[in-house]
Write a protein that holds these residues in place. Structure first.
Motif, PDB file in Angstrom:
ATOM      1  N   SER A   1       0.827  -1.214   0.000  1.00 53.60           N
ATOM      2  CA  SER A   1       0.000   0.000   0.000  1.00 53.60           C
ATOM      3  C   SER A   1       0.859   1.260   0.000  1.00 53.60           C
ATOM      4  O   SER A   1       0.460   2.294  -0.557  1.00 53.60           O
ATOM      5  N   ASP A   2       2.041   1.190   0.605  1.00 57.90           N
ATOM      6  CA  ASP A   2       2.950   2.340   0.628  1.00 57.90           C
ATOM      7  C   ASP A   2       3.536   2.638  -0.745  1.00 57.90           C
ATOM      8  O   ASP A   2       4.102   3.715  -0.955  1.00 57.90           O
ATOM      9  N   SER A   3       3.397   1.710  -1.682  1.00 50.66           N
ATOM     10  CA  SER A   3       4.064   1.844  -2.978  1.00 50.66           C
ATOM     11  C   SER A   3       3.154   2.336  -4.086  1.00 50.66           C
ATOM     12  O   SER A   3       3.630   2.606  -5.185  1.00 50.66           O
ATOM     13  N   VAL A   4       1.847   2.455  -3.811  1.00 59.03           N
ATOM     14  CA  VAL A   4       0.921   2.852  -4.875  1.00 59.03           C
ATOM     15  C   VAL A   4      -0.007   3.967  -4.406  1.00 59.03           C
ATOM     16  O   VAL A   4      -0.286   4.118  -3.214  1.00 59.03           O
ATOM     17  N   PHE A   5      -0.479   4.747  -5.360  1.00 60.48           N
ATOM     18  CA  PHE A   5      -1.470   5.797  -5.129  1.00 60.48           C
ATOM     19  C   PHE A   5      -2.612   5.542  -6.094  1.00 60.48           C
ATOM     20  O   PHE A   5      -2.394   5.421  -7.304  1.00 60.48           O
ATOM     21  N   ARG A   6      -3.829   5.457  -5.582  1.00 59.03           N
ATOM     22  CA  ARG A   6      -4.927   4.952  -6.384  1.00 59.03           C
ATOM     23  C   ARG A   6      -5.999   6.013  -6.660  1.00 59.03           C
ATOM     24  O   ARG A   6      -6.047   7.061  -6.001  1.00 59.03           O
ATOM     25  N   LEU A   7      -6.851   5.727  -7.635  1.00 55.85           N
ATOM     26  CA  LEU A   7      -8.002   6.556  -7.982  1.00 55.85           C
ATOM     27  C   LEU A   7      -9.264   5.752  -7.726  1.00 55.85           C
ATOM     28  O   LEU A   7      -9.344   4.576  -8.096  1.00 55.85           O
ATOM     29  N   HIS A   8     -10.248   6.396  -7.104  1.00 58.62           N
ATOM     30  CA  HIS A   8     -11.491   5.726  -6.738  1.00 58.62           C
ATOM     31  C   HIS A   8     -12.647   6.622  -7.158  1.00 58.62           C
ATOM     32  O   HIS A   8     -12.796   7.730  -6.627  1.00 58.62           O
ATOM     33  N   VAL A   9     -13.450   6.174  -8.107  1.00 59.57           N
ATOM     34  CA  VAL A   9     -14.597   6.956  -8.594  1.00 59.57           C
ATOM     35  C   VAL A   9     -15.883   6.231  -8.203  1.00 59.57           C
ATOM     36  O   VAL A   9     -16.049   5.050  -8.515  1.00 59.57           O
ATOM     37  N   ILE A  10     -16.792   6.954  -7.532  1.00 62.17           N
ATOM     38  CA  ILE A  10     -18.039   6.356  -7.058  1.00 62.17           C
ATOM     39  C   ILE A  10     -19.216   7.010  -7.770  1.00 62.17           C
ATOM     40  O   ILE A  10     -19.370   8.234  -7.740  1.00 62.17           O
ATOM     41  N   ALA A  11     -20.065   6.201  -8.389  1.00 64.03           N
ATOM     42  CA  ALA A  11     -21.216   6.716  -9.137  1.00 64.03           C
ATOM     43  C   ALA A  11     -22.321   7.194  -8.199  1.00 64.03           C
ATOM     44  O   ALA A  11     -22.386   6.799  -7.026  1.00 64.03           O
ATOM     45  N   ASN A  12     -23.191   8.030  -8.720  1.00 59.21           N
ATOM     46  CA  ASN A  12     -24.327   8.517  -7.937  1.00 59.21           C
ATOM     47  C   ASN A  12     -25.233   7.366  -7.506  1.00 59.21           C
ATOM     48  O   ASN A  12     -25.692   7.310  -6.363  1.00 59.21           O
ATOM     49  N   SER A  13     -25.490   6.420  -8.426  1.00 62.77           N
ATOM     50  CA  SER A  13     -26.341   5.265  -8.117  1.00 62.77           C
ATOM     51  C   SER A  13     -25.955   4.115  -9.045  1.00 62.77           C
ATOM     52  O   SER A  13     -25.030   4.228  -9.849  1.00 62.77           O
ATOM     53  N   ASP A  14     -26.683   3.026  -8.938  1.00 61.21           N
ATOM     54  CA  ASP A  14     -26.424   1.861  -9.786  1.00 61.21           C
ATOM     55  C   ASP A  14     -27.278   1.859 -11.052  1.00 61.21           C
ATOM     56  O   ASP A  14     -27.274   0.863 -11.790  1.00 61.21           O
TER      57      ASP A  14
ATOM     58  N   ARG B   1     -10.188  10.105  -4.095  1.00 56.08           N
ATOM     59  CA  ARG B   1     -11.557   9.602  -4.162  1.00 56.08           C
ATOM     60  C   ARG B   1     -12.454  10.659  -4.791  1.00 56.08           C
ATOM     61  O   ARG B   1     -12.448  11.819  -4.365  1.00 56.08           O
ATOM     62  N   VAL B   2     -13.223  10.245  -5.792  1.00 53.70           N
ATOM     63  CA  VAL B   2     -14.149  11.136  -6.491  1.00 53.70           C
ATOM     64  C   VAL B   2     -15.563  10.609  -6.287  1.00 53.70           C
ATOM     65  O   VAL B   2     -15.901   9.518  -6.752  1.00 53.70           O
ATOM     66  N   GLU B   3     -16.391  11.364  -5.569  1.00 49.04           N
ATOM     67  CA  GLU B   3     -17.756  10.955  -5.268  1.00 49.04           C
ATOM     68  C   GLU B   3     -18.722  11.786  -6.103  1.00 49.04           C
ATOM     69  O   GLU B   3     -18.748  13.015  -6.002  1.00 49.04           O
ATOM     70  N   ILE B   4     -19.522  11.120  -6.936  1.00 49.72           N
ATOM     71  CA  ILE B   4     -20.481  11.795  -7.809  1.00 49.72           C
ATOM     72  C   ILE B   4     -21.865  11.768  -7.156  1.00 49.72           C
ATOM     73  O   ILE B   4     -22.376  10.694  -6.817  1.00 49.72           O
ATOM     74  N   GLY B   5     -22.465  12.960  -6.975  1.00 48.43           N
ATOM     75  CA  GLY B   5     -23.809  13.041  -6.407  1.00 48.43           C
ATOM     76  C   GLY B   5     -23.894  12.396  -5.033  1.00 48.43           C
ATOM     77  O   GLY B   5     -23.108  12.701  -4.131  1.00 48.43           O
ATOM     78  N   GLN B   6     -24.835  11.446  -4.873  1.00 46.56           N
ATOM     79  CA  GLN B   6     -25.035  10.758  -3.591  1.00 46.56           C
ATOM     80  C   GLN B   6     -23.973   9.686  -3.329  1.00 46.56           C
ATOM     81  O   GLN B   6     -23.888   9.162  -2.220  1.00 46.56           O
ATOM     82  N   ALA B   7     -23.195   9.367  -4.341  1.00 44.52           N
ATOM     83  CA  ALA B   7     -22.108   8.373  -4.210  1.00 44.52           C
ATOM     84  C   ALA B   7     -22.611   7.059  -3.607  1.00 44.52           C
ATOM     85  O   ALA B   7     -21.992   6.493  -2.710  1.00 44.52           O
ATOM     86  N   GLU B   8     -23.728   6.566  -4.132  1.00 45.22           N
ATOM     87  CA  GLU B   8     -24.314   5.318  -3.640  1.00 45.22           C
ATOM     88  C   GLU B   8     -24.263   4.198  -4.674  1.00 45.22           C
ATOM     89  O   GLU B   8     -24.840   3.131  -4.481  1.00 45.22           O
ATOM     90  N   GLY B   9     -23.546   4.437  -5.786  1.00 44.95           N
ATOM     91  CA  GLY B   9     -23.461   3.439  -6.847  1.00 44.95           C
ATOM     92  C   GLY B   9     -22.182   2.628  -6.790  1.00 44.95           C
ATOM     93  O   GLY B   9     -21.359   2.789  -5.884  1.00 44.95           O
ATOM     94  N   ARG B  10     -22.030   1.756  -7.764  1.00 44.74           N
ATOM     95  CA  ARG B  10     -20.843   0.905  -7.827  1.00 44.74           C
ATOM     96  C   ARG B  10     -19.593   1.751  -8.079  1.00 44.74           C
ATOM     97  O   ARG B  10     -19.636   2.815  -8.690  1.00 44.74           O
ATOM     98  N   ASN B  11     -18.463   1.215  -7.611  1.00 44.33           N
ATOM     99  CA  ASN B  11     -17.199   1.929  -7.674  1.00 44.33           C
ATOM    100  C   ASN B  11     -16.384   1.562  -8.905  1.00 44.33           C
ATOM    101  O   ASN B  11     -16.603   0.517  -9.528  1.00 44.33           O
TER     102      ASN B  11
END
Length: 221
Positions: free
Chosen positions: A43-56, A144-154
């Motif tokens: 985990s110390d070796s990587v930097f990640r991107l996480h995008v979360i949709a508003n819904s499913d 981390r990028v949260e779109i709208g309510q961020a309750e959808g799949r990642n």
């Protein structure tokens, strides 16, 4: 005499049971210490991107991918030449407002009015495969990028090394990205995340997954 012999047998059996329990506990402690150390190093070796949709919903999921593509395009312009994780985090942190603006413009251009929340921090991730590289579940530094309510799949990827720039349709990780990972990890740690590993290494990977999925590997402070 018979009572004495039975007593001796019971005593030996008790010692065997105690020693077996101690050996079991020692094995568990060693396995946990190994999993904790390796998980932390990876985990110390990587930097990640996480995008979360508003819904499913299909619409929100499709929008998520469009936002992802726009973010990757922007990220490629500012992070493609990063030489370290720390440099990538610094650049992303300095451009958080720009990332948010790119996401918002994409959302508006597609007829939606969702807000976007951008965070740089340490977050929990499940096991995820990128081509022939698999990162175990655990806590990772990420944008981390949260779109709208961020309750959808990642949707996840790795910003450094640049596994995000993998051709998504082919699932091929560039050799250059693998070399950066190899430089940052020990030989065994890199073997753990490579899908070409032998059975012993795969068992160790499952060991890390087990501790992580049961909440035994903690986030960095």
């Amino acid at each position: 005499m018979k009572k004495i012999l039975n007593s001796m047998k019971n005593s030996k059996l008790g010692i065997i049971i105690i020693l077996s329990l101690l050996l079991f506990l020692y094995t568990i402690v060693c396995a946990f210490s190994y999993a904790q150390a390796v998980s932390s190093n990876i985990s110390d070796s990587v930097f990640r991107l996480h995008v979360i949709a508003n819904s499913d919903s299909d619409e929100d999921q499709n929008l998520k991918y469009k936002v992802r593509d726009a973010l990757l395009n922007y990220m490629n312009n500012i992070c493609s030449n990063c030489s370290s994780k720390e440099e990538a985090i610094q650049i992303v942190s300095e451009h958080q407002d720009n990332f948010k603006q790119v996401a918002l413009e994409t959302i508006i251009a597609n007829g939606y009015n969702y807000n976007v929340t951008i965070k740089v921090g340490n977050f929990e991730f499940p096991t995820k495969q990128y081509g022939d590289i698999s990162l175990p579940a655990g806590f990772y530094d990420a944008l981390r990028v949260e779109i709208g309510q961020a309750e959808g799949r990642n949707w996840w990827c790795v910003m450094f090394p640049s596994l995000c720039f993998v051709d998504i349709s082919s699932g091929i990780v560039p050799d250059e990205s693998k070399e950066e990972l190899q430089d940052a990890l020990s030989k065994e740690e890199y073997s753990l995340i490579s899908n070409n590993s032998d059975n012993e290494i795969k068992f160790k990977f499952k060991l890390i997954e087990f501790f992580a999925n049961n909440g035994l590997l903690t986030a960095k402070k």
